[in-house]
Design an enzyme around this catalytic site. Structure first.
Site, mmCIF file in Angstrom:
data_model
loop_
_atom_site.group_PDB
_atom_site.id
_atom_site.type_symbol
_atom_site.label_atom_id
_atom_site.label_comp_id
_atom_site.label_asym_id
_atom_site.label_seq_id
_atom_site.Cartn_x
_atom_site.Cartn_y
_atom_site.Cartn_z
ATOM 1 N N GLU A 74 15.901 16.175 39.605
ATOM 2 C CA GLU A 74 16.346 17.406 38.447
ATOM 3 C C GLU A 74 14.488 16.914 37.832
ATOM 4 O OE1 GLU A 74 16.688 20.443 38.388
ATOM 5 O OE2 GLU A 74 18.561 20.410 36.746
ATOM 6 N N ASP A 75 14.731 18.278 37.624
ATOM 7 C CA ASP A 75 13.966 17.648 35.890
ATOM 8 C C ASP A 75 14.162 17.281 34.509
ATOM 9 O OD1 ASP A 75 14.783 20.128 34.767
ATOM 10 O OD2 ASP A 75 13.153 21.405 35.317
ATOM 11 N N ASP A 79 20.513 17.821 30.375
ATOM 12 C CA ASP A 79 20.570 18.027 28.745
ATOM 13 C C ASP A 79 21.620 18.306 28.512
ATOM 14 O OD1 ASP A 79 19.860 19.015 26.183
ATOM 15 O OD2 ASP A 79 19.724 21.433 26.913
ATOM 16 N N PHE A 113 12.658 20.331 22.266
ATOM 17 C CA PHE A 113 11.797 21.225 23.369
ATOM 18 C C PHE A 113 11.054 21.032 24.122
ATOM 19 C CE2 PHE A 113 11.963 24.817 26.651
ATOM 20 C CZ PHE A 113 12.365 24.453 26.898
ATOM 21 N N ARG A 139 3.892 24.663 32.679
ATOM 22 C CA ARG A 139 4.376 24.178 33.201
ATOM 23 C C ARG A 139 3.017 23.115 34.232
ATOM 24 N NH1 ARG A 139 9.590 25.513 36.014
ATOM 25 N NH2 ARG A 139 10.076 28.034 35.183
HETATM 26 P P1 5GP Z 1 21.479 21.255 31.398
HETATM 27 O O1 5GP Z 1 22.315 22.722 32.610
HETATM 28 O O2 5GP Z 1 21.396 20.354 31.654
HETATM 29 O O3 5GP Z 1 22.111 21.419 30.185
HETATM 30 O O4 5GP Z 1 20.713 21.972 31.874
HETATM 31 C C1 5GP Z 1 19.339 21.509 32.875
HETATM 32 C C2 5GP Z 1 18.572 22.656 32.358
HETATM 33 O O5 5GP Z 1 17.547 23.243 31.237
HETATM 34 C C3 5GP Z 1 16.736 21.848 32.753
HETATM 35 O O6 5GP Z 1 16.707 21.966 34.894
HETATM 36 C C4 5GP Z 1 15.850 22.897 32.460
HETATM 37 O O7 5GP Z 1 15.828 24.032 33.390
HETATM 38 C C5 5GP Z 1 16.465 23.772 31.089
HETATM 39 N N1 5GP Z 1 16.220 22.251 30.086
HETATM 40 C C6 5GP Z 1 17.483 21.374 29.290
HETATM 41 N N2 5GP Z 1 16.290 20.780 28.191
HETATM 42 C C7 5GP Z 1 14.949 21.760 28.402
HETATM 43 C C8 5GP Z 1 13.833 21.179 28.358
HETATM 44 O O8 5GP Z 1 13.754 20.617 26.379
HETATM 45 N N3 5GP Z 1 13.062 21.796 28.490
HETATM 46 C C9 5GP Z 1 12.594 22.820 28.823
HETATM 47 N N4 5GP Z 1 11.896 23.206 29.639
HETATM 48 N N5 5GP Z 1 13.464 22.800 29.956
HETATM 49 C C10 5GP Z 1 14.713 22.450 30.126
#
Ligand code: 5GP
Length: 184
Positions: free
Chosen positions: A103-104, A107, A156, A169
């Site tokens: 996963e990227d 958060d 972000f 991207r």
């Molecule tokens: P979570 O479910 O952990 O809140 O979020 C995961 C997803 O939120 C990541 O796969 C990504 O797509 C998006 N995300 C969370 N933080 C960021 C950020 O700082 N930048 C970007 N581009 N996407 C984020």
């Protein structure tokens, strides 16, 4: 149209720093999963992880397969909705296999805890997570992530596969987006 000049506050990790960290992760993964009976299955979570997957896979020295799944949790803004939608499911049977979710960024943790449960139900032999970026301050749901590239503050970020409304991207580095871009 958003331009880099107007939207980027600063570079958080350069391309060189990213490549060094990906190489280390690849070596660690290759060591940890040495001597498997079957190739390690990487599951890339689209869209954000496709750049990382391509680089990480080439730094892994044991047999490896890659499959992709597409989920969305954010819509087009910057706040997590907590709702995970599966846009494209896996087309491989992971029963009895060693699986590493790639996963990227983690958060709130909602996406990965959901995916962990989903994949655990399919009874892999082992299931671990590699997240390139981690924002520990914003976690709402604890999730065990075995491999982390970098921990970052609550900003972000874009680049290296991560987007803002489909922009950025393609950046070879990871950058902080100016808050006025998403606050309007
Ligand atoms: P979570 O479910 O952990 O809140 O979020 C995961 C997803 O939120 C990541 O796969 C990504 O797509 C998006 N995300 C969370 N933080 C960021 C950020 O700082 N930048 C970007 N581009 N996407 C984020």
């Amino acid at each position: 149209m958003l331009t880099r000049e107007k939207s980027i506050q600063g570079v958080l990790f350069s391309s060189e720093e990213i490549q060094t960290r990906v190489r280390d992760l690849g070596q660690q993964i290759s060591t940890d999963y040495a001597n498997l009976e079957n190739p390690l299955i990487l599951i890339g979570i689209l869209n954000g992880s496709f750049v990382l997957c391509a680089d990480l896979m080439r730094q892994i020295t044991i047999p490896v397969e890659i499959h992709f799944m597409s989920v969305s949790s954010y819509g087009s803004g910057t706040e997590s909705t907590g709702i995970v939608r599966i846009d494209k499911d896996l087309r491989v049977d992971i029963t009895g296999r060693d699986v590493l979710i790639v996963e990227d960024i983690v958060d709130t943790g909602l996406t990965l805890s959901y995916l962990r449960e989903l994949f655990a139900d399919r009874q892999p032999k082992s299931l671990e997570i590699c997240a390139f970026l981690d924002k520990p301050e914003t976690r709402q749901k604890p999730v065990e992530v075995r491999y982390i590239g970098f921990s970052i503050p609550n900003e972000f970020v874009v680049g290296y596969g991560l987007d803002y409304n489909h922009y950025f991207r393609e950046l070879p580095y990871i950058a902080i987006l100016k808050s006025e871009v998403y606050q309007g």
